[in-house]
Design an enzyme around this catalytic site. Structure first.
Site: not given
Ligand code: GUN
Length: 290
Positions: A53, A97, A120
């Site tokens: 990211k 995350q 998100d």
């Molecule tokens: N863990 C697994 N997928 C995601 C996601 O799309 N965003 C976040 N913040 N954590 C995750």
């Protein structure tokens, strides 16, 4: 053999457009989109996702601020960081995350994020907004999957869509987006009776269960469009090395489907591209730019 849906190429095109928009926002509006990325602990898969990211941010000229916290961080400490980021006008997006360590209530943390900075799309008010068709921040994986489906099929109205998996992150928001496109939507899950028969009704089949090669070729209606959301790490029997596979038995299903996303190179790159999309949208929204 069906058509491969190239999520990597679509994501690269979307990111190129966003990079141009970021240049314009900086030049014409003195607005520099910025996301804060919070990682708690040392989970290797989470560290890989966060790294990907941040790298995309760099490519697009989006500022990223990484906060890597110790695995022993308390919920109170994390909530205090969220409050600080909520109050920082230079930060437009906040991503924590998941999963977080067990001493922290993940829902409480997500719901402490300012919904307009929740890139998100996991905040309870953004989930509610999506459910009633007043979309604000939309979760990235379902949003990216919808973009691929619309690119492949055009108007989705009237199609039978089956979403296998009922998570808050993928299954439920995916179903809400498909319903907004006037699909007839079924959410299937571990208690669904005769899952193969339910899947065989699908013009659009979305697999989001997190089980490698779970969806079999004879569950796929001939000509259906298959979106494989799974990212599962398995040990390759032949080489002994780890590799990524989806939730669909890809090589067999590709013989039956009309079009199918591969893993890797399908939905995964779209998730990150849509995170960039949401970050630019959040920055514009907070600056009052249409
Ligand atoms: N863990 C697994 N997928 C995601 C996601 O799309 N965003 C976040 N913040 N954590 C995750």
């Amino acid at each position: 053999m069906s058509k491969l849906i190239d999520g990597k190429a679509f994501a690269d095109r979307l990111c190129a457009t966003l990079a141009e928009e970021v240049v314009t926002l900086k030049k014409d509006n003195q607005l520099s989109p910025c996301i804060a990325v919070v990682l708690v602990g040392e989970d290797p898969a989470s560290a890989t996702y966060v790294g990907a990211k941040v790298k995309r941010c760099e490519q697009l000229g989006i500022d990223s601020r990484s906060h890597h916290l110790d695995v022993t961080t308390s919920e109170e400490e994390l909530l205090s960081l969220i409050e600080q980021l909520n109050n920082d006008p230079e930060v437009h997006g906040i991503l924590v995350q998941l999963p977080v360590p067990k001493q922290i209530n993940g829902d409480a943390v997500i719901n402490a994020i300012n919904p307009d900075k929740d890139v998100d799309g996991f905040h309870i008010s953004n989930a509610g907004a999506l459910a009633v068709g007043q979309n604000n921040m939309v979760p990235c994986t379902p949003l990216g999957s919808l973009m691929l489906l619309q690119d492949e099929l055009g108007d989705l109205s009237g199609m039978n869509a089956v979403v296998v998996g009922r998570s808050n992150i993928v299954g439920k928001p995916m179903a809400a987006l498909l319903l907004q496109q006037s699909c007839t939507v079924t959410i299937a899950h571990s208690r669904t009776k005769d899952l193969p028969a339910v899947c065989r009704e699908a013009d659009i089949l979305v697999a989001a269960v997190g089980i490698p090669h779970f969806i079999q070729a004879d569950w796929v209606k001939p000509g259906a469009t298959v979106i494989d959301v799974g990212i599962n790490r398995i040990k390759d029997e032949a080489t002994g090395k780890n590799r990524l596979v989806g939730d669909v038995d890809y090589s067999a299903a590709a013989e039956v489907a009309g079009a199918i996303t591969p893993v890797p190179g399908g939905v995964g790159p779209m998730t990150i591209a849509c995170l960039m999309y949401n970050t630019v949208a959040a920055a514009k929204n907070q600056a009052g730019i249409a």
